[in-house]
Scaffold this motif. Structure first.
Motif, PDB file in Angstrom:
ATOM      1  N   SER A  78     -16.005  -1.982   1.051  1.00  0.00           N
ATOM      2  CA  SER A  78     -14.863  -1.367   1.723  1.00  0.00           C
ATOM      3  C   SER A  78     -14.860   0.143   1.514  1.00  0.00           C
ATOM      4  CB  SER A  78     -13.564  -1.956   1.160  1.00  0.00           C
ATOM      5  OG  SER A  78     -13.398  -1.553  -0.188  1.00  0.00           O
ATOM      6  N   ASN A 112      -4.899   0.424  -1.301  1.00  0.00           N
ATOM      7  CA  ASN A 112      -4.903  -0.450  -0.116  1.00  0.00           C
ATOM      8  C   ASN A 112      -4.381  -1.847  -0.405  1.00  0.00           C
ATOM      9  OD1 ASN A 112      -5.546   1.004   2.138  1.00  0.00           O
ATOM     10  ND2 ASN A 112      -7.728   0.548   2.106  1.00  0.00           N
ATOM     11  N   VAL A 168     -10.035   3.332  10.923  1.00  0.00           N
ATOM     12  CA  VAL A 168      -9.736   2.014  10.362  1.00  0.00           C
ATOM     13  C   VAL A 168     -10.145   0.901  11.330  1.00  0.00           C
ATOM     14  CG1 VAL A 168      -7.334   1.704  11.105  1.00  0.00           C
ATOM     15  CG2 VAL A 168      -8.057   0.840   8.891  1.00  0.00           C
ATOM     16  N   GLN A 171     -13.856   0.577  10.694  1.00  0.00           N
ATOM     17  CA  GLN A 171     -14.102  -0.096   9.418  1.00  0.00           C
ATOM     18  C   GLN A 171     -13.817  -1.592   9.528  1.00  0.00           C
ATOM     19  OE1 GLN A 171     -14.944   1.141   6.127  1.00  0.00           O
ATOM     20  NE2 GLN A 171     -15.595   3.046   7.102  1.00  0.00           N
ATOM     21  N   ALA A 172     -12.735  -1.938  10.195  1.00  0.00           N
ATOM     22  CA  ALA A 172     -12.365  -3.346  10.334  1.00  0.00           C
ATOM     23  C   ALA A 172     -13.393  -4.119  11.146  1.00  0.00           C
ATOM     24  CB  ALA A 172     -10.990  -3.460  10.980  1.00  0.00           C
ATOM     25  N   PRO A 176     -15.281  -6.875   8.334  1.00  0.00           N
ATOM     26  CA  PRO A 176     -14.092  -7.694   8.600  1.00  0.00           C
ATOM     27  C   PRO A 176     -13.497  -8.377   7.372  1.00  0.00           C
ATOM     28  CG  PRO A 176     -16.073  -8.799   9.383  1.00  0.00           C
ATOM     29  CD  PRO A 176     -16.478  -7.409   9.005  1.00  0.00           C
ATOM     30  N   THR A 178     -12.760  -6.804   4.586  1.00  0.00           N
ATOM     31  CA  THR A 178     -12.167  -5.777   3.723  1.00  0.00           C
ATOM     32  C   THR A 178     -10.714  -5.515   4.114  1.00  0.00           C
ATOM     33  OG1 THR A 178     -12.853  -3.922   5.132  1.00  0.00           O
ATOM     34  CG2 THR A 178     -14.446  -4.700   3.469  1.00  0.00           C
ATOM     35  N   ALA A 180      -9.431  -3.046   5.473  1.00  0.00           N
ATOM     36  CA  ALA A 180      -9.263  -2.417   6.788  1.00  0.00           C
ATOM     37  C   ALA A 180      -8.869  -3.438   7.844  1.00  0.00           C
ATOM     38  CB  ALA A 180     -10.554  -1.700   7.190  1.00  0.00           C
ATOM     39  N   ARG A 181      -9.436  -4.621   7.770  1.00  0.00           N
ATOM     40  CA  ARG A 181      -9.091  -5.678   8.726  1.00  0.00           C
ATOM     41  C   ARG A 181      -7.628  -6.080   8.569  1.00  0.00           C
ATOM     42  NH1 ARG A 181     -11.038  -6.673  13.210  1.00  0.00           N
ATOM     43  NH2 ARG A 181      -8.860  -6.489  13.785  1.00  0.00           N
ATOM     44  N   ARG A 182      -7.173  -6.198   7.315  1.00  0.00           N
ATOM     45  CA  ARG A 182      -5.768  -6.550   7.073  1.00  0.00           C
ATOM     46  C   ARG A 182      -4.843  -5.466   7.608  1.00  0.00           C
ATOM     47  NH1 ARG A 182      -2.600  -4.773   3.411  1.00  0.00           N
ATOM     48  NH2 ARG A 182      -4.257  -4.079   2.001  1.00  0.00           N
ATOM     49  N   VAL A 184      -5.414  -3.388  10.128  1.00  0.00           N
ATOM     50  CA  VAL A 184      -5.392  -3.475  11.591  1.00  0.00           C
ATOM     51  C   VAL A 184      -4.560  -4.666  12.038  1.00  0.00           C
ATOM     52  CG1 VAL A 184      -6.815  -3.871  13.637  1.00  0.00           C
ATOM     53  CG2 VAL A 184      -7.559  -2.227  11.899  1.00  0.00           C
ATOM     54  N   ASP A 185      -4.781  -5.816  11.413  1.00  0.00           N
ATOM     55  CA  ASP A 185      -4.023  -7.011  11.783  1.00  0.00           C
ATOM     56  C   ASP A 185      -2.533  -6.846  11.484  1.00  0.00           C
ATOM     57  OD1 ASP A 185      -6.382  -8.160  12.591  1.00  0.00           O
ATOM     58  OD2 ASP A 185      -6.610  -9.438  10.811  1.00  0.00           O
TER      59      ASP A 185
END
Length: 202
Positions: A78, A112, A168, A171-172, A176, A178, A180-182, A184-185
């Motif tokens: 990450s 994060n 971000v 990165q996501a 996926p 890490t 960054a995915r959380r 974005v979601d």
């Protein structure tokens, strides 16, 4: 509370962190890092966090997003871990002992986390709530409006929403599993655009 209440540590590690940030990061991301440091110091006062390693907090705040830049991006970990390892390398050169270098990594990684317990990690908690304010707009009313305006006048947001949003998302997509995915979601793109600090910056 005023901007002049807070002073960057005049140490080798602190000066080196700022130099790295300015050399490798965009002006918007570096301004975000410096605002995050100031918000963190202000939250320490507001939330009554008395035992704070101010040099550690500064170095972690200034470098917390440096893992997003091309020179330090890592395809296997990450961006917060990558940035934490930059801080470890910098502070090793500044003569920090192994345990304190590890704390720099911990604080950057934990910014994060969804939530950090201040009893476990005061600096990690402060950086998490500070970046929560600067990115997602969390708890703006906790800090005096005059102080928020003063900080934003010196360190304007500029293109932060567009730049960090694009970063971000990238990165996501590439990492996926890490944080960054959380982010974005969890709607970070919308939160960036709707952050009340954006309105104070106008």
């Amino acid at each position: 509370m005023h901007l002049t209440d807070f002073h960057a540590p005049d140490t080798l590690a602190a000066r080196g962190a700022l130099e790295l940030a300015r050399q490798y990061q965009s002006p918007a991301i570096t301004a975000h890092a410096l605002r995050s440091w100031l918000w963190a110091e202000a939250f320490a006062r507001i939330d009554g966090i008395g035992e704070v390693d101010h040099e550690l907090l500064y170095v972690a705040a200034v470098l917390h997003d440096i893992g997003t830049v091309t020179a330090f991006d890592n395809h296997t970990v990450s961006y917060e871990h990558a940035g934490g390892h930059v801080a470890v390398a910098l502070t090793a050169g500044a003569g920090w002992p192994v345990e304190r270098r590890a704390r720099a990594l911990d604080v950057i990684v934990r910014h994060n986390w969804p939530r950090v317990d201040p009893a476990m990690d005061a600096e990690g908690y402060l950086l998490e709530v500070a970046t929560g304010l600067d990115i997602s707009g969390a708890r703006p009313e906790a800090l005096p409006e005059a102080f928020r305006r003063e900080v934003l006048a010196v360190y304007p947001r500029g293109a932060l929403a567009a730049e960090f949003g694009a970063c971000v998302l990238d990165q996501a997509a590439r990492k996926p599993d890490t944080a960054a995915r959380r982010l974005v979601d969890g709607g970070v793109i919308e939160k960036l655009a709707e952050n009340p600090l954006e309105r104070l910056s106008i």
